[in-house]
Scaffold this active site. Structure first.
Site, PDB file in Angstrom:
ATOM      1  N   LYS A  23       0.825  -1.217   0.000  1.00 21.36           N
ATOM      2  CA  LYS A  23       0.000   0.000   0.000  1.00 21.36           C
ATOM      3  C   LYS A  23       0.859   1.269   0.000  1.00 21.36           C
ATOM      4  O   LYS A  23       0.461   2.277  -0.565  1.00 21.36           O
ATOM      5  CB  LYS A  23      -1.006  -0.022   1.160  1.00 21.36           C
ATOM      6  CG  LYS A  23      -2.090  -1.069   0.948  1.00 21.36           C
ATOM      7  CD  LYS A  23      -3.432  -0.733   1.563  1.00 21.36           C
ATOM      8  CE  LYS A  23      -4.488  -1.711   1.044  1.00 21.36           C
ATOM      9  NZ  LYS A  23      -5.767  -1.668   1.735  1.00 21.36           N
TER      10      LYS A  23
ATOM     11  N   LYS B 146      -3.442  -9.548  -6.547  1.00 24.70           N
ATOM     12  CA  LYS B 146      -4.731  -9.838  -5.918  1.00 24.70           C
ATOM     13  C   LYS B 146      -5.828  -8.939  -6.479  1.00 24.70           C
ATOM     14  O   LYS B 146      -5.563  -7.766  -6.776  1.00 24.70           O
ATOM     15  CB  LYS B 146      -4.543  -9.583  -4.414  1.00 24.70           C
ATOM     16  CG  LYS B 146      -5.771  -9.755  -3.564  1.00 24.70           C
ATOM     17  CD  LYS B 146      -5.459  -9.405  -2.115  1.00 24.70           C
ATOM     18  CE  LYS B 146      -5.751  -7.960  -1.799  1.00 24.70           C
ATOM     19  NZ  LYS B 146      -6.834  -7.707  -0.868  1.00 24.70           N
TER      20      LYS B 146
ATOM     21  N   LYS C 181     -10.808  -4.146  -4.474  1.00 29.08           N
ATOM     22  CA  LYS C 181     -11.931  -3.250  -4.788  1.00 29.08           C
ATOM     23  C   LYS C 181     -11.482  -1.833  -5.099  1.00 29.08           C
ATOM     24  O   LYS C 181     -12.197  -1.088  -5.763  1.00 29.08           O
ATOM     25  CB  LYS C 181     -12.965  -3.274  -3.660  1.00 29.08           C
ATOM     26  CG  LYS C 181     -12.446  -2.819  -2.304  1.00 29.08           C
ATOM     27  CD  LYS C 181     -13.561  -2.759  -1.287  1.00 29.08           C
ATOM     28  CE  LYS C 181     -13.408  -3.712  -0.134  1.00 29.08           C
ATOM     29  NZ  LYS C 181     -12.217  -3.567   0.709  1.00 29.08           N
TER      30      LYS C 181
HETATM   31  N1  AQP Z   1      -8.741 -11.009  -3.906  1.00 33.16           N
HETATM   32  C1  AQP Z   1      -9.150 -11.574  -2.777  1.00 33.16           C
HETATM   33  N2  AQP Z   1      -9.255 -12.927  -2.677  1.00 33.16           N
HETATM   34  C2  AQP Z   1      -9.683 -13.504  -1.531  1.00 33.16           C
HETATM   35  N3  AQP Z   1     -10.043 -12.797  -0.429  1.00 33.16           N
HETATM   36  C3  AQP Z   1      -9.955 -11.463  -0.484  1.00 33.16           C
HETATM   37  N4  AQP Z   1     -10.227 -10.500   0.402  1.00 33.16           N
HETATM   38  C4  AQP Z   1      -9.962  -9.285  -0.146  1.00 33.16           C
HETATM   39  N5  AQP Z   1      -9.531  -9.435  -1.399  1.00 33.16           N
HETATM   40  C5  AQP Z   1      -9.516 -10.773  -1.652  1.00 33.16           C
HETATM   41  C6  AQP Z   1     -10.728 -10.741   1.755  1.00 33.16           C
HETATM   42  O1  AQP Z   1     -11.885  -9.938   1.938  1.00 33.16           O
HETATM   43  C7  AQP Z   1     -11.969  -9.553   3.312  1.00 33.16           C
HETATM   44  C8  AQP Z   1     -12.242  -8.081   3.403  1.00 33.16           C
HETATM   45  O2  AQP Z   1     -11.122  -7.380   2.888  1.00 33.16           O
HETATM   46  P1  AQP Z   1     -10.903  -5.867   3.261  1.00 33.16           P
HETATM   47  O3  AQP Z   1     -11.954  -5.058   2.642  1.00 33.16           O
HETATM   48  O4  AQP Z   1     -10.844  -5.727   4.748  1.00 33.16           O
HETATM   49  O5  AQP Z   1      -9.481  -5.465   2.772  1.00 33.16           O
HETATM   50  P2  AQP Z   1      -8.525  -5.985   1.673  1.00 33.16           P
HETATM   51  O6  AQP Z   1      -8.051  -7.363   1.971  1.00 33.16           O
HETATM   52  O7  AQP Z   1      -7.464  -4.941   1.507  1.00 33.16           O
HETATM   53  O8  AQP Z   1      -9.490  -6.036   0.396  1.00 33.16           O
HETATM   54  P3  AQP Z   1      -9.386  -5.231  -0.941  1.00 33.16           P
HETATM   55  O9  AQP Z   1     -10.577  -5.597  -1.759  1.00 33.16           O
HETATM   56  O10 AQP Z   1      -8.042  -5.461  -1.559  1.00 33.16           O
HETATM   57  O11 AQP Z   1      -9.540  -3.752  -0.435  1.00 33.16           O
HETATM   58  P4  AQP Z   1      -8.671  -2.474  -0.782  1.00 33.16           P
HETATM   59  O12 AQP Z   1      -8.636  -2.401  -2.286  1.00 33.16           O
HETATM   60  O13 AQP Z   1      -9.402  -1.341  -0.169  1.00 33.16           O
HETATM   61  O14 AQP Z   1      -7.341  -2.679  -0.173  1.00 33.16           O
HETATM   62  C9  AQP Z   1     -10.658  -9.958   3.956  1.00 33.16           C
HETATM   63  O15 AQP Z   1     -10.876 -11.129   4.707  1.00 33.16           O
HETATM   64  C10 AQP Z   1      -9.744 -10.246   2.806  1.00 33.16           C
HETATM   65  O16 AQP Z   1      -8.800 -11.247   3.105  1.00 33.16           O
END
Ligand code: AQP
Length: 339
Positions: A118, A200, A203
């Site tokens: 990040k 990965k 969102k």
């Molecule tokens: N690509 C993924 N595959 C499997 N699991 C995923 N998770 C996120 N992306 C994937 C799981 O979703 C839960 C919530 O995630 P989060 O919103 O707390 O944060 P994150 O992991 O940082 O998800 P994003 O979508 O990548 O958000 P941004 O873009 O804002 O950083 C967690 O259990 C995560 O493991």
């Protein structure tokens, strides 16, 4: 309102309202949350305080926090069975986070890969919150003495740190926290980006072609899968050296409950075009059902507010008990009750 029983283990998990939740969030986390709700005391949170480690538009963050709750419910997670709340409605998270940060080493936080990723993505805003994010996450979990934390594999390192912090605190001050375990489902632990399958799916990816949102319309979903980056081989087979097609196979299997072998057999001798369409259809079949429910839930704001208010009351009750215990153990002078 959810009723918790002592004979059941406790689960905590959350998602950031930092964008529209994707099929990565659904397959890696929400689907499991739903499966676990009948057998555990489940606490599911919208972690808005984590979201501001990256710049957000305030009005959008506010709106998406409520939408995230409606998505949780549309995925079949039932407020009669679980506690739902928004993280910023329970002050115990930040109160505990400070205490735990004094039991967390700078070196440990420096090793977190999410911080490195990040920081690279947001080089103009490498704030202290981004660095201490895992401590707040440990506080989220330890505040409720969660036994299990269902997450995608991207969060594995943070769960390990939460375990280390809990053990360190317990050793220093006497047993206080349950040492949590991660709950990571194998096949959908890491759903990859459709435009760059080495990364990965996220969102908040600036390229909307890289992810499928739970709320994307069907034609958009089909288009995104059609354009998904694969390779020139055109053979539908799991292969670690072909991450694009392997990712699509994992997604297809997760939405159809088929095994990779069944999938490979089904598409033997057929090109990628056919397969990509089938992945899009399978994904859209599930998501359109979720979207129908979402539209009902999001149109009743009063009901969503009621769920959040009751959830915050339940969460605060548990959190306050933990905070009193922790404050006493670390030696804070008790607030006098002067009449
Ligand atoms: N690509 C993924 N595959 C499997 N699991 C995923 N998770 C996120 N992306 C994937 C799981 O979703 C839960 C919530 O995630 P989060 O919103 O707390 O944060 P994150 O992991 O940082 O998800 P994003 O979508 O990548 O958000 P941004 O873009 O804002 O950083 C967690 O259990 C995560 O493991």
């Amino acid at each position: 309102m959810a009723e918790f029983t002592k004979d059941r283990k406790t689960i905590f998990s959350g998602a950031q309202p930092s964008g529209n939740l994707t099929i990565g969030n659904y397959l890696g986390a929400l689907k499991n949350w739903q499966l676990l709700q009948d057998d555990y005391n489940c606490i599911y949170c919208v972690v808005d305080m984590h979201a501001i480690t990256v710049r957000q538009t305030p009005a959008e963050l506010r709106k998406r926090s409520l939408e995230t709750l409606a998505v949780y419910m549309a995925c079949g997670i039932d407020p009669a069975k679980v506690v739902f709340f928004i993280q910023s409605h329970v002050p115990g998270h930040t109160q505990l986070s400070w205490v735990l940060s004094c039991s967390t080493m700078f070196g440990e936080l420096s090793r977190m890969t999410q911080f490195k990723d990040k920081s690279a993505k947001h080089a103009d805003n490498i704030n202290a919150g981004l660095f201490t994010y895992p401590v707040l996450m440990a506080a989220d979990i330890l505040l409720y003495n969660a036994d299990l934390v269902p997450v995608g594999s991207d969060q594995k390192q943070h769960i390990e740190l939460a375990r280390d912090i809990a053990q360190r605190f317990n050793q220093a001050y006497s047993p206080t926290f349950t040492v949590p375990e991660g709950y990571i489902s194998k096949s959908s632990a890491r759903i990859m980006s459709l435009s760059d399958p080495e990364r990965k799916m996220s969102k908040s990816d600036p390229n909307p072609q890289s992810f499928v949102s739970i709320l994307d319309p069907k034609d958009e979903i089909i288009k995104k899968f059609k354009r998904a980056v694969t390779d020139s081989e055109s053979i539908v087979r799991l292969d670690p050296n072909r991450p694009g097609i392997s990712n699509l196979i994992n997604i297809y299997c997760a939405f159809t409950s088929k095994t990779p072998e069944e999938c490979e057999k089904e598409f033997e001798g057929r090109g990628y075009g056919d397969f990509k369409l089938a992945v899009g259809e399978a994904c859209a079949d599930t998501l359109t059902k979720i979207q129908d429910k979402y539209n009902t839930y999001i149109s009743d704001k009063a009901q969503l507010d009621k769920i959040l208010s009751e959830g915050a009351a339940q969460a605060n009750y548990i959190a306050n008990k933990t905070i009193s215990k922790v404050y006493r153990k670390v030696g804070f002078y008790a607030k006098p009750e002067v009449k």
